[in-house]
Write a protein that holds these residues in place. Structure first.
Motif, PDB file in Angstrom:
ATOM      1  N   THR A 106       0.847  -1.188   0.000  1.00  0.00           N
ATOM      2  CA  THR A 106       0.000   0.000   0.000  1.00  0.00           C
ATOM      3  C   THR A 106       0.881   1.237   0.000  1.00  0.00           C
ATOM      4  O   THR A 106       2.005   1.220   0.498  1.00  0.00           O
ATOM      5  N   VAL A 107       0.354   2.307  -0.541  1.00  0.00           N
ATOM      6  CA  VAL A 107       1.097   3.557  -0.626  1.00  0.00           C
ATOM      7  C   VAL A 107       0.554   4.514   0.424  1.00  0.00           C
ATOM      8  O   VAL A 107      -0.650   4.744   0.499  1.00  0.00           O
ATOM      9  N   ALA A 108       1.446   5.072   1.214  1.00  0.00           N
ATOM     10  CA  ALA A 108       1.032   6.045   2.222  1.00  0.00           C
ATOM     11  C   ALA A 108       0.714   7.364   1.531  1.00  0.00           C
ATOM     12  O   ALA A 108       1.475   7.843   0.701  1.00  0.00           O
ATOM     13  N   LYS A 109      -0.419   7.955   1.876  1.00  0.00           N
ATOM     14  CA  LYS A 109      -0.863   9.163   1.202  1.00  0.00           C
ATOM     15  C   LYS A 109      -0.615  10.434   2.002  1.00  0.00           C
ATOM     16  O   LYS A 109      -0.365  11.478   1.440  1.00  0.00           O
ATOM     17  N   ASN A 110      -0.689  10.371   3.318  1.00  0.00           N
ATOM     18  CA  ASN A 110      -0.602  11.571   4.145  1.00  0.00           C
ATOM     19  C   ASN A 110       0.793  11.748   4.731  1.00  0.00           C
ATOM     20  O   ASN A 110       0.972  11.831   5.940  1.00  0.00           O
ATOM     21  N   ILE A 111       1.796  11.827   3.878  1.00  0.00           N
ATOM     22  CA  ILE A 111       3.170  11.997   4.327  1.00  0.00           C
ATOM     23  C   ILE A 111       3.654  13.370   3.879  1.00  0.00           C
ATOM     24  O   ILE A 111       3.507  13.747   2.720  1.00  0.00           O
ATOM     25  N   LYS A 112       4.234  14.097   4.823  1.00  0.00           N
ATOM     26  CA  LYS A 112       4.781  15.408   4.510  1.00  0.00           C
ATOM     27  C   LYS A 112       6.156  15.201   3.878  1.00  0.00           C
ATOM     28  O   LYS A 112       7.061  14.638   4.496  1.00  0.00           O
ATOM     29  N   ALA A 113       6.308  15.649   2.662  1.00  0.00           N
ATOM     30  CA  ALA A 113       7.567  15.471   1.952  1.00  0.00           C
ATOM     31  C   ALA A 113       8.530  16.580   2.349  1.00  0.00           C
ATOM     32  O   ALA A 113       8.199  17.761   2.295  1.00  0.00           O
ATOM     33  N   ASN A 114       9.714  16.199   2.791  1.00  0.00           N
ATOM     34  CA  ASN A 114      10.739  17.180   3.127  1.00  0.00           C
ATOM     35  C   ASN A 114      11.446  17.610   1.850  1.00  0.00           C
ATOM     36  O   ASN A 114      11.843  16.778   1.036  1.00  0.00           O
ATOM     37  N   THR A 115      11.590  18.895   1.687  1.00  0.00           N
ATOM     38  CA  THR A 115      12.302  19.401   0.513  1.00  0.00           C
ATOM     39  C   THR A 115      13.725  19.742   0.930  1.00  0.00           C
ATOM     40  O   THR A 115      13.976  20.199   2.042  1.00  0.00           O
TER      41      THR A 115
END
Length: 63
Positions: A27-36
């Motif tokens: 499954t793919v996690a959808k609610n992840i904050k991507a660090n830039t």
């Protein structure tokens, strides 16, 4: 020098081979904050490394 050579082919039972080759559903996690990572982050990393390198060299030569 050793002249023994191990065989590169591994013997495996068919049951074990099928278990390894089975498709795994993920499954793919959808609610992840991507660090830039931007240029200022790189600049800060490099800026922090300079004093550390300087102290390493002065400790080595006892300056």
């Amino acid at each position: 020098m050793k002249q023994q050579v191990n065989a590169s082919v591994i013997q495996m039972e068919n049951r074990q081979l099928e278990a390894l080759l089975n498709e795994t559903r993920e499954t793919v996690a959808k609610n992840i904050k991507a660090n830039t990572f931007n240029a200022t982050d790189l600049w800060n990393i490099q800026r922090k490394m300079k004093p550390a390198l300087r102290t390493k060299l002065t400790d080595r030569w006892k300056m």
